[in-house]
Design a protein around this motif. Structure first.
Motif, mmCIF file in Angstrom:
data_model
loop_
_atom_site.group_PDB
_atom_site.id
_atom_site.type_symbol
_atom_site.label_atom_id
_atom_site.label_comp_id
_atom_site.label_asym_id
_atom_site.label_seq_id
_atom_site.Cartn_x
_atom_site.Cartn_y
_atom_site.Cartn_z
ATOM 1 N N TYR A 184 -15.336 -58.725 -12.161
ATOM 2 C CA TYR A 184 -15.379 -57.299 -11.825
ATOM 3 C C TYR A 184 -15.152 -57.133 -10.327
ATOM 4 N N ARG A 185 -14.374 -56.117 -9.975
ATOM 5 C CA ARG A 185 -14.208 -55.786 -8.560
ATOM 6 C C ARG A 185 -14.044 -54.284 -8.406
ATOM 7 N N LYS A 186 -14.774 -53.753 -7.452
ATOM 8 C CA LYS A 186 -14.703 -52.327 -7.124
ATOM 9 C C LYS A 186 -14.408 -52.201 -5.639
ATOM 10 N N LEU A 187 -13.319 -51.523 -5.305
ATOM 11 C CA LEU A 187 -12.960 -51.367 -3.900
ATOM 12 C C LEU A 187 -13.822 -50.294 -3.249
ATOM 13 N N PRO A 188 -13.977 -50.353 -1.929
ATOM 14 C CA PRO A 188 -14.746 -49.312 -1.236
ATOM 15 C C PRO A 188 -14.087 -47.947 -1.420
ATOM 16 N N GLY A 189 -14.920 -46.917 -1.463
ATOM 17 C CA GLY A 189 -14.417 -45.558 -1.591
ATOM 18 C C GLY A 189 -14.944 -44.680 -0.471
ATOM 19 N N ASP A 190 -14.256 -43.560 -0.243
ATOM 20 C CA ASP A 190 -14.676 -42.615 0.784
ATOM 21 C C ASP A 190 -15.609 -41.577 0.182
ATOM 22 N N ALA A 191 -16.670 -41.252 0.896
ATOM 23 C CA ALA A 191 -17.605 -40.234 0.432
ATOM 24 C C ALA A 191 -16.871 -38.913 0.210
ATOM 25 N N GLY A 192 -17.040 -38.351 -0.967
ATOM 26 C CA GLY A 192 -16.381 -37.107 -1.292
ATOM 27 C C GLY A 192 -14.936 -37.259 -1.716
ATOM 28 N N GLY A 193 -14.429 -38.481 -1.679
ATOM 29 C CA GLY A 193 -13.047 -38.730 -2.078
ATOM 30 C C GLY A 193 -12.928 -39.079 -3.546
ATOM 31 N N PRO A 194 -11.755 -39.501 -3.981
ATOM 32 C CA PRO A 194 -11.562 -39.874 -5.378
ATOM 33 C C PRO A 194 -12.355 -41.127 -5.730
ATOM 34 N N PRO A 195 -12.640 -41.343 -6.998
ATOM 35 C CA PRO A 195 -13.370 -42.551 -7.400
ATOM 36 C C PRO A 195 -12.630 -43.798 -6.937
ATOM 37 N N PRO A 196 -13.340 -44.799 -6.452
ATOM 38 C CA PRO A 196 -12.677 -46.018 -5.972
ATOM 39 C C PRO A 196 -12.077 -46.821 -7.120
ATOM 40 N N LEU A 197 -11.068 -47.592 -6.776
ATOM 41 C CA LEU A 197 -10.389 -48.431 -7.754
ATOM 42 C C LEU A 197 -11.331 -49.496 -8.307
ATOM 43 N N VAL A 198 -11.279 -49.686 -9.614
ATOM 44 C CA VAL A 198 -12.081 -50.696 -10.296
ATOM 45 C C VAL A 198 -11.172 -51.532 -11.185
ATOM 46 N N VAL A 199 -11.366 -52.839 -11.164
ATOM 47 C CA VAL A 199 -10.684 -53.744 -12.092
ATOM 48 C C VAL A 199 -11.734 -54.636 -12.746
ATOM 49 N N ALA A 200 -11.735 -54.661 -14.071
ATOM 50 C CA ALA A 200 -12.664 -55.499 -14.833
ATOM 51 C C ALA A 200 -11.872 -56.328 -15.821
ATOM 52 N N SER A 201 -12.352 -57.529 -16.102
ATOM 53 C CA SER A 201 -11.649 -58.383 -17.055
ATOM 54 C C SER A 201 -12.638 -59.295 -17.757
ATOM 55 N N ALA A 202 -12.280 -59.703 -18.964
ATOM 56 C CA ALA A 202 -13.120 -60.619 -19.726
ATOM 57 C C ALA A 202 -12.243 -61.503 -20.596
#
Length: 242
Positions: A154-172
């Protein structure tokens, strides 16, 4: 507002039949209620055993995020650990995140685990697909169930407060009883969540080509694709499938 706390499925079913509003941790609902008014009655599953399970292949909807630990796969644990602040994670629940939130931060992890949903409606307890459970009216999510993966990431990139949801990539990486390997990957890009899978029998390069050829990942942003590439290569390499 009267808060109902059923301790059995039959009591919870009565609440559903009466149309009582279900809540998770109410971290998102509270502000709305303060603005628009509180319902006469609400229902919490925090005292219902079936909604509080935590295990290698199951997670209850009433479990608050900070309780999610190494009993569940890495992808789900990491997803929960990145949601909000510590104060939010001590209050927000699994069900509230998946059903009551537009961000649905746990959704990519649940998708790659190929989770099924156990829900309660007026007819009783049912098992259904995750998408159906999140969109259904008149039912309450009780728990998620899945077959434990061989490995996950799992990886979630940093996001800006009030901005769009940050990018997330998950795998199994999943393995069946016959030794067949399947990689499932999910990406949240903005509010859009997409997922696809690939056979891993001939190595990471072929799996990546398969993912790239899917309708879901054909136009994946380069930043997201780089993370998909890294996770795929690492998971398959660790499993001796590279």
């Amino acid at each position: 507002m009267l808060l109902r706390l059923p301790t059995s499925v039959s009591e919870a079913r009565e609440c559903v039949a009466e149309g009582i509003v279900p809540i998770g941790g109410a971290t998102l609902l509270w502000a709305t209620w303060q603005r628009d008014g509180f319902p006469e009655q609400a229902m919490s599953l925090r005292e219902l055993p079936e909604a509080n399970v935590i295990g290698r292949e199951t997670l209850g909807a009433a479990v608050v995020l900070h309780r999610i630990d190494d009993r569940v796969p890495e992808v789900l644990r990491a997803a929960a650990a990145t949601i909000g602040t510590g104060a939010v994670r001590r209050t927000a629940s699994v069900g509230g995140n998946l059903v009551g939130s537009s961000l649905r931060c746990l959704l990519p992890a649940a998708l790659v685990l190929r989770a099924r949903a156990t829900v309660l409606d007026a007819d009783g307890v049912q098992e259904t697909g995750l998408a159906e459970a999140m969109e259904a009216k008149g039912s309450v999510l009780l728990s998620l169930r899945w077959n434990a993966p061989a490995a996950s990431a799992y990886r979630k990139l940093p996001g800006d407060a009030g901005g769009p949801p940050p990018l997330v990539v998950a795998s199994a990486l999943h393995t069946d009883g016959a030794g067949h390997h399947l990689l499932h990957v999910a990406v949240r890009d903005g509010y859009d969540v997409r997922d696809a899978d690939a056979d891993c029998g001939t190595g990471a390069a072929t799996a990546l080509d398969t993912l790239r050829a899917t309708a879901a990942f054909g136009d994946l942003p380069a930043e997201a694709w780089d993370i998909v590439h890294e996770q795929t290569t690492r998971l398959l390499g660790d499993a001796g499938l590279a």
